[in-house]
Write a protein that holds these residues in place. Structure first.
Motif, mmCIF file in Angstrom:
data_model
loop_
_atom_site.group_PDB
_atom_site.id
_atom_site.type_symbol
_atom_site.label_atom_id
_atom_site.label_comp_id
_atom_site.label_asym_id
_atom_site.label_seq_id
_atom_site.Cartn_x
_atom_site.Cartn_y
_atom_site.Cartn_z
ATOM 1 N N UNK A 296 0.834 -1.200 0.000
ATOM 2 C CA UNK A 296 0.000 0.000 0.000
ATOM 3 C C UNK A 296 0.869 1.250 0.000
ATOM 4 N N UNK A 297 0.454 2.236 -0.783
ATOM 5 C CA UNK A 297 1.145 3.523 -0.820
ATOM 6 C C UNK A 297 0.230 4.646 -0.318
ATOM 7 N N UNK A 298 -0.963 4.741 -0.914
ATOM 8 C CA UNK A 298 -1.850 5.854 -0.569
ATOM 9 C C UNK A 298 -3.281 5.491 -0.929
ATOM 10 N N UNK A 299 -4.214 6.124 -0.258
ATOM 11 C CA UNK A 299 -5.626 5.976 -0.604
ATOM 12 C C UNK A 299 -6.264 7.360 -0.587
ATOM 13 N N UNK A 300 -7.140 7.581 -1.555
ATOM 14 C CA UNK A 300 -7.851 8.854 -1.694
ATOM 15 C C UNK A 300 -9.333 8.530 -1.634
ATOM 16 N N UNK A 301 -10.060 9.217 -0.771
ATOM 17 C CA UNK A 301 -11.469 8.873 -0.621
ATOM 18 C C UNK A 301 -12.287 9.355 -1.820
#
Length: 122
Positions: free
Chosen positions: A47-52
């Protein structure tokens, strides 16, 4: 059908910046959380990043926090990963992924792009 197409990868020097893009089609984009993951040779996808859904909230892996910024433009059905102060250990294939629910684990995501290579040399 659903398509996620990443672009923007390349070979850079340590300390440089890159912006990855992921263009989505075939899904109601604003109804999907977008994640960024990466996989280095011989390693698990991480995992690197999550954007809602709206882009109002993001969460990052500790290894990239403060250097990477995720954003999205729902009018363009595109999500971005701005990568600054790149390090050799950031070298990997970077993938975007989409899921209806907020998730950090790769196996929770329904749709994946083909990946784009980022190589950082020292």
């Amino acid at each position: 059908q659903v398509q996620l197409v990443e672009s923007g990868g390349g070979s850079v020097q340590a300390g440089d910046s890159l912006r990855l893009s992921c263009a989505a089609s075939g899904l109601p984009f604003s109804s999907y959380v977008m994640g960024w993951f990466r996989q280095a040779p011989g390693k698990e996808r991480e995992f690197v990043a999550v954007i809602n859904w709206s882009g109002s909230s993001t969460f990052y892996a500790q290894s990239v926090k403060g250097r990477f910024t995720g954003s999205r433009d729902n009018a363009k059905n595109t999500v971005y990963l701005h990568m600054n102060s790149l390090k050799p250990e950031d070298t990997a294939v970077y993938y975007c992924a989409a899921d209806e629910n907020l998730a950090l684990a790769a196996d929770e995501y329904d749709y994946w792009g083909q990946g784009t290579q980022v190589t950082v040399s020292s």
